[in-house]
Design an enzyme around this catalytic site. Structure first.
Site, PDB file in Angstrom:
ATOM      1  N   GLU A  26      43.002  45.322  36.619  1.00 41.06           N
ATOM      2  CA  GLU A  26      43.047  43.878  36.359  1.00 41.06           C
ATOM      3  C   GLU A  26      43.476  43.572  34.926  1.00 41.06           C
ATOM      4  OE1 GLU A  26      40.267  41.920  34.605  1.00 41.06           O
ATOM      5  OE2 GLU A  26      38.469  43.077  35.152  1.00 41.06           O
ATOM      6  N   LYS A 177      28.152  43.299  34.882  1.00 40.40           N
ATOM      7  CA  LYS A 177      28.043  43.235  33.420  1.00 40.40           C
ATOM      8  C   LYS A 177      26.595  42.957  32.997  1.00 40.40           C
ATOM      9  CE  LYS A 177      31.865  40.682  32.849  1.00 40.40           C
ATOM     10  NZ  LYS A 177      32.896  41.063  33.816  1.00 40.40           N
TER      11      LYS A 177
HETATM   12  N1  PSU Z   1      35.103  43.979  33.014  1.00 44.63           N
HETATM   13  C1  PSU Z   1      35.132  44.116  31.655  1.00 44.63           C
HETATM   14  N2  PSU Z   1      35.526  43.048  30.913  1.00 44.63           N
HETATM   15  C2  PSU Z   1      35.901  41.847  31.491  1.00 44.63           C
HETATM   16  C3  PSU Z   1      35.880  41.721  32.925  1.00 44.63           C
HETATM   17  C4  PSU Z   1      35.464  42.828  33.642  1.00 44.63           C
HETATM   18  O1  PSU Z   1      34.794  45.177  31.125  1.00 44.63           O
HETATM   19  O2  PSU Z   1      36.252  40.902  30.779  1.00 44.63           O
HETATM   20  C5  PSU Z   1      36.305  40.407  33.570  1.00 44.63           C
HETATM   21  C6  PSU Z   1      36.748  40.575  35.033  1.00 44.63           C
HETATM   22  O3  PSU Z   1      38.055  40.055  35.165  1.00 44.63           O
HETATM   23  C7  PSU Z   1      35.749  39.779  35.833  1.00 44.63           C
HETATM   24  C8  PSU Z   1      35.425  38.677  34.861  1.00 44.63           C
HETATM   25  O4  PSU Z   1      36.271  39.314  37.059  1.00 44.63           O
HETATM   26  O5  PSU Z   1      35.265  39.407  33.645  1.00 44.63           O
HETATM   27  C9  PSU Z   1      34.204  37.881  35.262  1.00 44.63           C
HETATM   28  O6  PSU Z   1      34.320  36.576  34.772  1.00 44.63           O
HETATM   29  P1  PSU Z   1      33.315  35.436  35.311  1.00 44.63           P
HETATM   30  O7  PSU Z   1      31.946  35.904  34.921  1.00 44.63           O
HETATM   31  O8  PSU Z   1      33.728  34.176  34.584  1.00 44.63           O
HETATM   32  O9  PSU Z   1      33.519  35.357  36.790  1.00 44.63           O
END
Ligand code: PSU
Ligand code: MN
Length: 319
Positions: A26, A177
């Site tokens: 991604e 996360k």
């Molecule tokens: N993994 C990482 N860093 C990131 C992400 C994933 O180590 O920045 C990104 C991915 O693209 C994931 C997003 O889909 O963070 C999640 O964002 P949100 O919590 O706004 O859905």
């Protein structure tokens, strides 16, 4: 049709035509998740790790109304060096608007899954998936609506989770996360029918730390064992599944250091009233500052490691 929006790189298209293993990567972690130059280094290292595992990497992003599946070196560099804030973050709900807007957009886990699945890719590596944010269900701290207890629930639940439920792909990550409500994220995934398989340990990985302190719903001793489960789930058309791999020991943050940094960053985000799609990038940057860059080293190490494992998983799925 999604396929009509795809621009598939030549090497990726050839590999897919021949039934060879391909791993999607991604781009939001490049544009929004990490500072330059760590973002470009890890994007290149992830592609190299997928290749070393015997698969073809396909980094996904949006440019000028097209979903790019596979970026060349120049495109990757453009994305990684773009000024902060100049690139949109596209997930399922913002995907059409990002395509309509023209220019660059980065794809989150949900948008990457949509593009990669349409191209015929079955394995995808990210860093950590999005999930149920703290304060999403209970309000109070972590809700982004001010520092204390009487803030209302935000319902901020990442589109990543429902995408895993509906789109048939194996997504390799180092756990949800650590900024999230991890137990609630696991419960949500269970409700939506998403298997969560951890390779090589009993506990769910803790993103920056090797363990979250929570038992993993499913455990596989090896990549091959995880691949057998993935093959059955995907072949039956039951949607996606999450494959979790811990951050390499040498770059991991100690569990208590990670917890302290995350809690401090969430308090700071509350005070600054950061909400919505800005919240995750803001917290990651704040944790990097609090840990003096140690979180960035953990994050890049886990991303590259996930790419390597995803390559092995794609090879095993192809057998
Ligand atoms: N993994 C990482 N860093 C990131 C992400 C994933 O180590 O920045 C990104 C991915 O693209 C994931 C997003 O889909 O963070 C999640 O964002 P949100 O919590 O706004 O859905
Ligand atoms: Mn959100």
């Amino acid at each position: 049709m999604i396929a009509g929006r795809l621009t598939v790189a030549t090497d990726v298209g050839e590999a897919l035509d021949l039934g060879r293993p391909v791993v999607a990567l991604e781009s939001t972690l490049i544009s929004h998740g990490l500072p330059y130059p760590s973002n470009l280094e890890v994007a290149r290292a992830s592609e190299a790790a997928v290749r070393e595992s015997g698969a073809v990497p396909a980094t996904v992003a949006i440019r000028d109304g097209r979903l790019l599946v596979g970026l060349d070196a120049a495109a990757l560099e453009e994305l990684a060096t773009a000024p902060a804030g100049s690139i949109r973050k596209a997930s399922r709900p913002s995907l059409a608007a990002a395509l309509a807007a023209g220019g660059w957009a980065a794809t989150t886990v949900s948008a990457t899954m949509i593009a990669a699945h349409s191209a015929g890719i079955r394995v995808f590596a990210t860093g950590g998936i999005g999930g149920v944010h703290r304060g999403a269900l209970t309000g109070g701290a972590g809700s982004g609506a001010g520092s204390v207890g009487d803030a209302p629930p935000t319902f901020d639940i990442s589109a990543d989770l429902d995408e895993l439920a509906r789109t048939a792909m194996a997504v390799v990550c180092a756990g949800p996360k650590a900024i999230l409500d991890v137990p609630a994220t696991l419960e949500y995934l269970e409700t939506r029918g998403v298997p969560v398989v951890t390779i090589g340990q009993l506990e769910l990985p803790g993103f920056y730390a090797t363990s979250s302190g929570i038992a993993s719903p499913l455990v596989a001793a090896t990549v091959e064992e995880a691949a057998r489960v993935a093959a059955i789930h995907l072949d039956m058309g039951l949607g996606g599944l999450l494959v979790c791999v811990p951050v390499p020991e040498e770059q991991a943050l100690p569990g208590d250091a990670a917890r302290d940094a995350v809690e401090q960053a969430i308090r700071d985000a509350d005070e600054a009233r950061i909400t919505g799609p800005d919240l995750t990038p803001w917290l990651l940057a704040r944790i990097a500052a609090i840990t003096g860059g140690a979180s960035v080293r953990a994050n890049t190490a886990l991303i590259e490691n996930n790419a390597r494992v995803a390559g092995h998983l794609a090879v095993a799925l192809g057998r």
